[in-house]
Design an enzyme around this catalytic site. Structure first.
Site, PDB file in Angstrom:
ATOM      1  N   CYS A 132       0.823  -1.228   0.000  1.00  0.00           N
ATOM      2  CA  CYS A 132       0.000   0.000   0.000  1.00  0.00           C
ATOM      3  C   CYS A 132       0.850   1.268   0.000  1.00  0.00           C
ATOM      4  CB  CYS A 132      -0.907   0.030   1.233  1.00  0.00           C
ATOM      5  SG  CYS A 132      -1.893  -1.439   1.345  1.00  0.00           S
ATOM      6  N   HIS A 181      -3.776   6.823   1.289  1.00  0.00           N
ATOM      7  CA  HIS A 181      -4.094   5.513   0.719  1.00  0.00           C
ATOM      8  C   HIS A 181      -5.535   5.172   1.108  1.00  0.00           C
ATOM      9  CE1 HIS A 181      -4.193   1.352  -0.114  1.00  0.00           C
ATOM     10  NE2 HIS A 181      -4.060   0.951   1.133  1.00  0.00           N
ATOM     11  N   ASN A 202      -9.930  -0.918  -2.190  1.00  0.00           N
ATOM     12  CA  ASN A 202      -8.516  -0.690  -1.904  1.00  0.00           C
ATOM     13  C   ASN A 202      -7.690  -1.222  -3.078  1.00  0.00           C
ATOM     14  OD1 ASN A 202      -5.879  -0.900  -0.989  1.00  0.00           O
ATOM     15  ND2 ASN A 202      -6.410  -1.752   1.005  1.00  0.00           N
TER      16      ASN A 202
HETATM   17  O1  UT7 Z   1      -4.442  -1.651   2.611  1.00  0.00           O
HETATM   18  C1  UT7 Z   1      -3.887  -2.680   3.354  1.00  0.00           C
HETATM   19  C2  UT7 Z   1      -3.986  -2.384   4.785  1.00  0.00           C
HETATM   20  N1  UT7 Z   1      -5.201  -2.945   5.304  1.00  0.00           N
HETATM   21  C3  UT7 Z   1      -5.965  -2.227   6.098  1.00  0.00           C
HETATM   22  O2  UT7 Z   1      -5.687  -1.081   6.324  1.00  0.00           O
HETATM   23  C4  UT7 Z   1      -7.156  -2.920   6.717  1.00  0.00           C
HETATM   24  C5  UT7 Z   1      -7.374  -2.443   8.117  1.00  0.00           C
HETATM   25  N2  UT7 Z   1      -8.456  -3.164   8.771  1.00  0.00           N
HETATM   26  C6  UT7 Z   1      -9.742  -3.034   8.404  1.00  0.00           C
HETATM   27  O3  UT7 Z   1     -10.048  -2.299   7.480  1.00  0.00           O
HETATM   28  C7  UT7 Z   1     -10.788  -3.759   9.220  1.00  0.00           C
HETATM   29  O4  UT7 Z   1     -10.171  -4.441  10.279  1.00  0.00           O
HETATM   30  C8  UT7 Z   1     -11.663  -4.754   8.409  1.00  0.00           C
HETATM   31  C9  UT7 Z   1     -12.575  -3.995   7.470  1.00  0.00           C
HETATM   32  C10 UT7 Z   1     -10.782  -5.706   7.619  1.00  0.00           C
HETATM   33  C11 UT7 Z   1     -12.537  -5.595   9.337  1.00  0.00           C
HETATM   34  O5  UT7 Z   1     -13.336  -4.735  10.111  1.00  0.00           O
HETATM   35  P1  UT7 Z   1     -13.452  -4.924  11.679  1.00  0.00           P
HETATM   36  O6  UT7 Z   1     -14.380  -3.897  12.143  1.00  0.00           O
HETATM   37  O7  UT7 Z   1     -12.061  -4.934  12.255  1.00  0.00           O
HETATM   38  O8  UT7 Z   1     -14.134  -6.336  11.794  1.00  0.00           O
HETATM   39  P2  UT7 Z   1     -13.618  -7.656  12.535  1.00  0.00           P
HETATM   40  O9  UT7 Z   1     -12.506  -8.281  11.782  1.00  0.00           O
HETATM   41  O10 UT7 Z   1     -13.435  -7.374  13.985  1.00  0.00           O
HETATM   42  O11 UT7 Z   1     -14.854  -8.574  12.384  1.00  0.00           O
HETATM   43  C12 UT7 Z   1     -16.102  -8.289  13.070  1.00  0.00           C
HETATM   44  C13 UT7 Z   1     -17.095  -9.359  12.682  1.00  0.00           C
HETATM   45  C14 UT7 Z   1     -16.562 -10.774  12.881  1.00  0.00           C
HETATM   46  O12 UT7 Z   1     -17.646 -11.578  13.301  1.00  0.00           O
HETATM   47  P3  UT7 Z   1     -17.853 -11.947  14.877  1.00  0.00           P
HETATM   48  O13 UT7 Z   1     -16.577 -12.641  15.264  1.00  0.00           O
HETATM   49  O14 UT7 Z   1     -18.019 -10.616  15.549  1.00  0.00           O
HETATM   50  O15 UT7 Z   1     -19.056 -12.802  14.848  1.00  0.00           O
HETATM   51  C15 UT7 Z   1     -16.151 -11.185  11.500  1.00  0.00           C
HETATM   52  O16 UT7 Z   1     -16.195 -12.596  11.317  1.00  0.00           O
HETATM   53  O17 UT7 Z   1     -17.419  -9.254  11.283  1.00  0.00           O
HETATM   54  C16 UT7 Z   1     -17.180 -10.508  10.644  1.00  0.00           C
HETATM   55  N3  UT7 Z   1     -16.758 -10.253   9.279  1.00  0.00           N
HETATM   56  C17 UT7 Z   1     -17.631 -10.052   8.278  1.00  0.00           C
HETATM   57  N4  UT7 Z   1     -18.964 -10.057   8.241  1.00  0.00           N
HETATM   58  C18 UT7 Z   1     -19.550  -9.822   7.068  1.00  0.00           C
HETATM   59  C19 UT7 Z   1     -15.490 -10.130   8.802  1.00  0.00           C
HETATM   60  N5  UT7 Z   1     -15.527  -9.854   7.489  1.00  0.00           N
HETATM   61  C20 UT7 Z   1     -16.844  -9.804   7.143  1.00  0.00           C
HETATM   62  C21 UT7 Z   1     -17.521  -9.573   5.938  1.00  0.00           C
HETATM   63  N6  UT7 Z   1     -18.868  -9.579   5.949  1.00  0.00           N
HETATM   64  N7  UT7 Z   1     -16.878  -9.307   4.787  1.00  0.00           N
END
Ligand code: UT7
Length: 336
Positions: free
Chosen positions: A115, A261, A291
């Site tokens: 990135c 980014h 992204n």
């Molecule tokens: O450019 C490269 C650098 N990358 C980044 O900058 C990414 C930085 N991180 C993020 O953008 C976020 O962490 C994400 C968007 C990837 C994830 O968001 P989050 O708010 O951190 O969600 P989480 O991983 O804590 O997941 C929350 C819940 C989980 O379910 P439970 O355990 O609460 O039941 C996940 O399993 O959301 C679930 N989940 C989804 N649900 C529906 C994870 N991905 C998805 C999805 N759709 N696509």
């Protein structure tokens, strides 16, 4: 004094639009979840049957940028290509793009940095120009993520984020007394977090580099500890902005636009609130592209110029954090 300026920009995204509802047909996700957590509404992916590499996307963006710069391919002293998704394992897409441009001896330098590819690429171009090693540099940033994503529910946290696309800038050294071009840059990396966002296989440290078992386990797909990356981004991006401001002897009020980014709209909103800058000073287009990793900042710059949000004389900060971890910023005054 020699200054490094951006002479022109170009962007290209493949025509196929994939909406959040499309993704919900392949995995357990929803438009609401993706919009709320990331701000993304759609992304562009190459055709499902493949056949389009990062160098192909870069070529389309390059044609636009060269035309706007009034350069022919023969005017390019050096190609710098930033990507985490090369067309093939090696050689890198810099050579492939060079050949597609009809060139046969222009040097081509591939960089990774994910990135942060555009930031590292621009700082590298600036160093080449200031040292006199090159004066007209094509900085191509392009990604094809879609063929490398696990679009089952197992990979949903990563797959919903990424889009394909290319952003290219023509970078030139000019002699001027004006305070234009690259005014300061800062680059950082911390390999401690390498495992927080990576694609493991095919890996030269494994023998065989990839196996049926590994494929079944999905080790050819990106894995991400999203929360760690999010936390690091929110902590590092304000810091690195202050760092380049201090180096350039400028203050926050001098900045017309921050072009971060586009990893997650929430990261960029946290960034804006942390620096206490007005909302309209931070550029967003993640809604439409997702992204696109190395390509996201040059695509955003190209759009910001097209929308007349910035132009000659505007002072901007480009900034990014991503896999590595790598992060950094470049402070520039456009024009010149
Ligand atoms: O450019 C490269 C650098 N990358 C980044 O900058 C990414 C930085 N991180 C993020 O953008 C976020 O962490 C994400 C968007 C990837 C994830 O968001 P989050 O708010 O951190 O969600 P989480 O991983 O804590 O997941 C929350 C819940 C989980 O379910 P439970 O355990 O609460 O039941 C996940 O399993 O959301 C679930 N989940 C989804 N649900 C529906 C994870 N991905 C998805 C999805 N759709 N696509």
């Amino acid at each position: 004094m020699k200054r490094t300026v951006i002479k022109s920009t170009g962007r290209y995204v493949p025509p196929r639009v994939v909406t959040n509802d499309d993704l919900a047909k392949w995995m357990d996700t929803s438009d609401e979840w993706i919009r709320q957590r990331t701000g993304i509404e759609q992304r562009h992916w190459i055709p499902e049957e493949g056949g389009v590499g990062s160098s192909d996307l870069a070529l389309e963006a390059t044609k636009i940028a060269l035309d706007r710069a009034g350069w022919t391919p023969a005017d390019i002293d050096l190609i710098i290509f930033a990507t985490l998704s090369p067309d093939i394992f090696f050689p890198g897409p810099g050579c492939l793009l060079q050949h597609k441009l009809g060139l046969n001896s222009t040097p081509a330098l591939d960089i990774r940095q994910q990135c942060t590819g555009f930031i590292y690429g621009l700082a590298t171009a600036d160093a080449y120009i200031r040292s006199g090693l090159a004066n007209r540099i094509l900085l191509a940033c392009a990604e094809v993520h879609s063929t490398g994503l696990d679009i089952s529910t197992r990979g949903r946290d990563v797959a919903v984020i990424f889009g394909d696309g290319a952003g290219v800038v023509c970078v030139e050294g000019i002699e001027t007394d004006q305070d234009v071009g690259v005014l300061a840059s800062s680059l950082h990396a911390n390999g401690e977090f390498a495992k927080s966002l990576m694609v493991e296989a095919a890996a030269s440290r494994l023998n065989p580099r990839i196996s049926e078992e590994m494929l079944r386990e999905g080790r050819q797909y990106p894995v991400m500890d999203g929360k760690t990356i999010f936390k690091e981004a929110v902590r590092s991006l304000p810091d690195v902005s202050r760092e380049v401001l201090q180096k350039a002897g400028l203050s926050l009020e001098d900045i017309d636009l921050f072009i971060p980014h586009q990893a997650n709209m929430r990261i960029n909103q946290f960034f804006q609130q942390s620096l206490k800058v007005p909302e309209d000073k931070v550029f967003h287009n993640i809604q439409r592209y997702g992204n696109t990793t190395a390509a996201s900042i040059p695509i955003a710059l190209d759009e910001a110029l097209e929308m007349n949000i910035v132009g000659d004389g505007s002072t901007v900060i480009f900034l990014a954090l991503g896999a590595g971890l790598t992060w950094g910023a470049v402070l520039m005054r456009l024009g010149g």
